[in-house]
Enzyme design. Structure first.
Site: not given
Ligand code: MLT
Length: 206
Positions: A103, A153, A184
């Protein structure tokens, strides 16, 4: 050494690449140690904690909203992380690591590939997005990149991960992109695929 709170676990088997473990939003340096051991037993593990706080949750760069990034901060933080990895390599005597990011951690790893292509030997990007709208022209010289996306996701649209795969391929990375029937969150399939992919990376380097 550039100041990141981190964990380091030395290698227990020669020939396994060091891993740079990059957690998701709200995680920390302990989060992905178990995943790292599952996908590459014996690898040295370098696991920093993101230095940005969002309502107390560690991240690797600032965002303006979910999926909307502060790109100046992405650039700054990617360079900072690159310096940390260079310093840690000297301090711990390890080779260029393969990043394993989830992520937000996958997004900073993608930024690192594009902004400092020398830092990583490759990357497994789990639920990553395009980190920069106007990335520099990078030359990744065939570095292996595994991109694992979730079909359902809610944070990363399919078009976005496809764009990241194309961007990295244009930069001459050797990209494997798989879309899993998940959201996700990580699944057992991520572990199995990442483990197989690292095994190939090691076999090809031998
Ligand atoms: C981010 O902010 O890098 C993406 O939205 C993934 C997350 O951290 O939720």
């Amino acid at each position: 050494m550039t100041d990141f709170i981190h964990r380091f676990e030395p290698a227990t088997s020669a020939g396994s690449p060091p891993l740079l473990l990059l957690h998701g939003t709200g995680g920390d340096e302990n989060d992905l140690l178990g995943l790292g051991k599952m996908i590459s037993p014996g690898s040295a593990l370098l696991s920093p904690r993101g230095r940005v706080l969002e309502h107390g949750m560690p991240r690797f760069f600032r965002r303006l909203a979910e999926g909307v990034f502060d790109e100046d901060d992405v650039r700054l933080r990617a360079l900072e992380l690159g310096d940390f990895v260079s310093d840690a390599r000297k301090q711990y005597g390890i080779a260029a690591p393969v990043a394993v990011g989830f992520s937000n951690g996958a997004n900073i790893a993608a930024a690192l590939l594009l902004l400092r292509p020398d830092v990583l030997a490759g990357a497994a990007l789990l639920r990553a997005m395009v980190p920069l709208s106007d990335p520099p022209k990078a030359e990744l010289g065939g570095k292996p990149v595994l991109l694992l996306s979730g079909q359902a996701d809610p944070i990363v649209p399919a078009s976005n991960s496809a764009r990241l795969a194309a961007l990295l391929s244009q930069a001459a990375a050797s990209v494997t992109h798989k879309v899993l029937p998940v959201g996700h969150q990580l699944s057992q399939a991520d572990v199995t695929l990442a483990r197989g992919w690292i095994g190939n990376v090691v076999a090809e380097a031998a």
